[in-house]
Design a protein around this motif. Sequence first.
Motif, PDB file in Angstrom:
ATOM      1  N   GLY A  31       2.369  77.379  51.561  1.00 22.46           N
ATOM      2  CA  GLY A  31       0.917  77.450  51.662  1.00 22.46           C
ATOM      3  C   GLY A  31       0.387  78.832  51.337  1.00 22.46           C
ATOM      4  N   PHE A  32       1.057  79.866  51.840  1.00 23.08           N
ATOM      5  CA  PHE A  32       0.642  81.243  51.550  1.00 23.08           C
ATOM      6  C   PHE A  32       0.752  81.538  50.057  1.00 23.08           C
ATOM      7  CE2 PHE A  32       2.229  85.612  50.800  1.00 23.08           C
ATOM      8  CZ  PHE A  32       1.071  86.312  51.120  1.00 23.08           C
ATOM      9  N   SER A  33       1.841  81.126  49.438  1.00 19.62           N
ATOM     10  CA  SER A  33       2.045  81.391  48.008  1.00 19.62           C
ATOM     11  C   SER A  33       0.952  80.750  47.169  1.00 19.62           C
ATOM     12  CB  SER A  33       3.419  80.859  47.568  1.00 19.62           C
ATOM     13  OG  SER A  33       4.465  81.502  48.262  1.00 19.62           O
TER      14      SER A  33
ATOM     15  N   VAL B  48      -2.442  82.533  47.339  1.00 17.83           N
ATOM     16  CA  VAL B  48      -2.495  83.625  46.360  1.00 17.83           C
ATOM     17  C   VAL B  48      -2.710  83.055  44.961  1.00 17.83           C
ATOM     18  CG1 VAL B  48      -1.201  85.524  45.320  1.00 17.83           C
ATOM     19  CG2 VAL B  48      -1.025  85.110  47.775  1.00 17.83           C
ATOM     20  N   ALA B  49      -2.025  81.956  44.652  1.00 13.04           N
ATOM     21  CA  ALA B  49      -2.170  81.328  43.334  1.00 13.04           C
ATOM     22  C   ALA B  49      -3.602  80.874  43.099  1.00 13.04           C
ATOM     23  CB  ALA B  49      -1.216  80.140  43.215  1.00 13.04           C
ATOM     24  N   MET B  50      -4.260  80.385  44.132  1.00  8.74           N
ATOM     25  CA  MET B  50      -5.653  79.943  44.016  1.00  8.74           C
ATOM     26  C   MET B  50      -6.539  81.048  43.488  1.00  8.74           C
ATOM     27  SD  MET B  50      -7.158  77.492  47.055  1.00  8.74           S
ATOM     28  CE  MET B  50      -7.131  78.851  48.159  1.00  8.74           C
ATOM     29  N   PHE B  51      -6.443  82.227  44.107  1.00  9.32           N
ATOM     30  CA  PHE B  51      -7.319  83.324  43.716  1.00  9.32           C
ATOM     31  C   PHE B  51      -6.882  83.949  42.393  1.00  9.32           C
ATOM     32  CE2 PHE B  51      -8.130  82.904  48.259  1.00  9.32           C
ATOM     33  CZ  PHE B  51      -9.518  82.892  48.264  1.00  9.32           C
ATOM     34  N   ALA B  52      -5.589  83.948  42.129  1.00 12.26           N
ATOM     35  CA  ALA B  52      -5.134  84.412  40.815  1.00 12.26           C
ATOM     36  C   ALA B  52      -5.685  83.513  39.718  1.00 12.26           C
ATOM     37  CB  ALA B  52      -3.605  84.435  40.773  1.00 12.26           C
TER      38      ALA B  52
ATOM     39  N   LEU C  36       7.117  87.723  52.346  1.00 14.21           N
ATOM     40  CA  LEU C  36       5.687  87.561  52.079  1.00 14.21           C
ATOM     41  C   LEU C  36       5.303  88.160  50.730  1.00 14.21           C
ATOM     42  CD1 LEU C  36       4.169  88.310  55.591  1.00 14.21           C
ATOM     43  CD2 LEU C  36       4.335  86.095  54.447  1.00 14.21           C
ATOM     44  N   LEU C  37       5.864  89.330  50.414  1.00 15.34           N
ATOM     45  CA  LEU C  37       5.600  89.932  49.113  1.00 15.34           C
ATOM     46  C   LEU C  37       6.138  89.043  48.000  1.00 15.34           C
ATOM     47  CD1 LEU C  37       4.580  92.233  47.363  1.00 15.34           C
ATOM     48  CD2 LEU C  37       6.741  93.453  47.804  1.00 15.34           C
ATOM     49  N   CYS C  38       7.310  88.467  48.236  1.00 12.55           N
ATOM     50  CA  CYS C  38       7.886  87.512  47.274  1.00 12.55           C
ATOM     51  C   CYS C  38       6.921  86.356  47.048  1.00 12.55           C
ATOM     52  CB  CYS C  38       9.223  87.002  47.808  1.00 12.55           C
ATOM     53  SG  CYS C  38       9.864  85.517  46.969  1.00 12.55           S
ATOM     54  N   GLY C  39       6.380  85.795  48.125  1.00  9.10           N
ATOM     55  CA  GLY C  39       5.451  84.688  48.000  1.00  9.10           C
ATOM     56  C   GLY C  39       4.188  85.070  47.251  1.00  9.10           C
TER      57      GLY C  39
ATOM     58  N   THR D 183      -7.071  72.255  43.120  1.00  4.95           N
ATOM     59  CA  THR D 183      -5.674  71.827  43.083  1.00  4.95           C
ATOM     60  C   THR D 183      -4.842  72.608  44.078  1.00  4.95           C
ATOM     61  OG1 THR D 183      -5.935  71.375  40.703  1.00  4.95           O
ATOM     62  CG2 THR D 183      -3.695  71.447  41.578  1.00  4.95           C
ATOM     63  N   PHE D 184      -4.970  73.921  44.049  1.00  6.33           N
ATOM     64  CA  PHE D 184      -4.171  74.758  44.936  1.00  6.33           C
ATOM     65  C   PHE D 184      -4.664  74.707  46.379  1.00  6.33           C
ATOM     66  CE2 PHE D 184      -2.665  77.675  41.240  1.00  6.33           C
ATOM     67  CZ  PHE D 184      -1.747  76.701  40.877  1.00  6.33           C
ATOM     68  N   ALA D 185      -5.934  74.339  46.577  1.00  8.61           N
ATOM     69  CA  ALA D 185      -6.406  74.138  47.950  1.00  8.61           C
ATOM     70  C   ALA D 185      -5.623  73.006  48.609  1.00  8.61           C
ATOM     71  CB  ALA D 185      -7.902  73.832  47.957  1.00  8.61           C
ATOM     72  N   GLY D 186      -5.335  71.960  47.834  1.00  6.35           N
ATOM     73  CA  GLY D 186      -4.506  70.877  48.349  1.00  6.35           C
ATOM     74  C   GLY D 186      -3.108  71.341  48.667  1.00  6.35           C
ATOM     75  N   VAL D 187      -2.571  72.195  47.812  1.00  5.18           N
ATOM     76  CA  VAL D 187      -1.237  72.745  48.052  1.00  5.18           C
ATOM     77  C   VAL D 187      -1.244  73.631  49.286  1.00  5.18           C
ATOM     78  CG1 VAL D 187       0.560  74.219  47.084  1.00  5.18           C
ATOM     79  CG2 VAL D 187      -0.657  72.623  45.608  1.00  5.18           C
ATOM     80  N   LEU D 188      -2.328  74.370  49.467  1.00  3.17           N
ATOM     81  CA  LEU D 188      -2.448  75.269  50.611  1.00  3.17           C
ATOM     82  C   LEU D 188      -2.467  74.492  51.923  1.00  3.17           C
ATOM     83  CD1 LEU D 188      -2.998  78.149  51.694  1.00  3.17           C
ATOM     84  CD2 LEU D 188      -5.422  77.706  51.354  1.00  3.17           C
ATOM     85  N   VAL D 189      -3.147  73.348  51.930  1.00  2.00           N
ATOM     86  CA  VAL D 189      -3.295  72.568  53.157  1.00  2.00           C
ATOM     87  C   VAL D 189      -2.105  71.633  53.384  1.00  2.00           C
ATOM     88  CG1 VAL D 189      -4.691  70.788  54.284  1.00  2.00           C
ATOM     89  CG2 VAL D 189      -5.808  72.693  53.096  1.00  2.00           C
ATOM     90  N   GLY D 190      -1.590  71.032  52.310  1.00  2.00           N
ATOM     91  CA  GLY D 190      -0.583  69.984  52.428  1.00  2.00           C
ATOM     92  C   GLY D 190       0.680  70.344  53.189  1.00  2.00           C
ATOM     93  N   PRO D 191       1.469  71.321  52.709  1.00  2.00           N
ATOM     94  CA  PRO D 191       2.733  71.621  53.387  1.00  2.00           C
ATOM     95  C   PRO D 191       2.596  72.083  54.836  1.00  2.00           C
ATOM     96  CG  PRO D 191       2.745  72.490  51.165  1.00  2.00           C
ATOM     97  CD  PRO D 191       1.345  72.041  51.431  1.00  2.00           C
TER      98      PRO D 191
END
Length: 407
Positions: free
Chosen positions: A56-58, A61-65, A105-108, A354-362
Amino acid sequence: MSGGKEHGIAPVAAAVAITLAVQSLTAMALAVPAVLAPVAAGDFDAAPTAVGRWVGFSYMVAMFAGLAGGTFVGRYGPARMLQIAVLGVALGLAVGAGAHVALLLLCGALLGAAHGLVNPASSAILAAASPPRIRSMVFSIKQTGVPLGGAVAGILVPGLLLRMSWPAALLVLAIGAATLLALVAPYRRVYDATRRVERLHLRTFAAPVAEVWANRAVRELGVVSGVYSAVQISFITYLVSYLKLELGYSLLAAGLVFSAAQLAGVLGRVLWGAVADHVFAPRSVLAALGLVMALCGFALASFTPAWAPGAVLGVCVLYGATAVGWNGVFLAEVARLAPEGRVAFLTGGTQFFTFAGVLVGPPLFGAIAALSGSYGTGFVATAVLPLFVVVVMIARRRTAPTEPDRR
């Protein structure tokens, strides 16, 4: 952007090849923790279900990128952004080998940022290179990189773990990722020739979402993608742990089932792209995929150790073909609806959903599984989501918009 007027087979094939390679790399990197979770979680004093929070954290970050991706693509060029994504993967995997929570976290963050930049950059390249008559197919082939990358992780990581520790395996993967930098370089001459100087400010992040929200047809696609991505990433994140910890599969056997499901997603993406180009409207295809993935989710929740391995494999393969197979049809439809020169910008905006779903799902899946003591309950919850979306889509009886293609 040059190269877009030449709709020959060679330019299209070259564009698909490089975007597919980078997409596969970033997807593989984000799938690695899900495969490592059963053996590496203990080193962080965490349960395997905690990997959902990392995922979710990764993707946050992907959402805003992705929101900034359209601006970055316009300023630096799509091929340069693909190079930056490759560099992010190499650095992220290397950092993750440090086996410390802060480094994790930095990796993510690095892997998430890399993944978030790929779709805006790739969509700009593919929209320029591909003719409208095969656009869904072209985008779907590129999107096979997501399940293909997951399949590579499911096969490669367990194999590496037979020979080395998981931190060493991450370093090996990081070195391999870095080699792709040189392969992207020649594409800069073709796709980065025309750039515009744009300033990156707070409005950069809000504008793509606002533009998507103002366009009803695109907004609906964004909402569908958010729900489907929550299902997809939950399936990918927890399948190995479910098979190993609840059904008693070995890590190698669970990894092979995981890879088979991902490969089914590869074939599904190509098949659904062809269907959306030549048989049914893209939105009808998306609705049908949602119905099948919901049914597969309910079937997955009913697994017990008594289930025949072949039946387990069959359900997982069908689930992979649908829950992992919808993305190319979605992205091609977004590209079709985008105004001239706004493909990367609008893709970044829909990718936010799309990534909002990924953020919430897992994290939601992990919380449900932890509270209920069963991964199956989590799969029931994620099966309800696409079923609801399909019912709404059918009730509205919407058809694909008839806006003309931009040639």
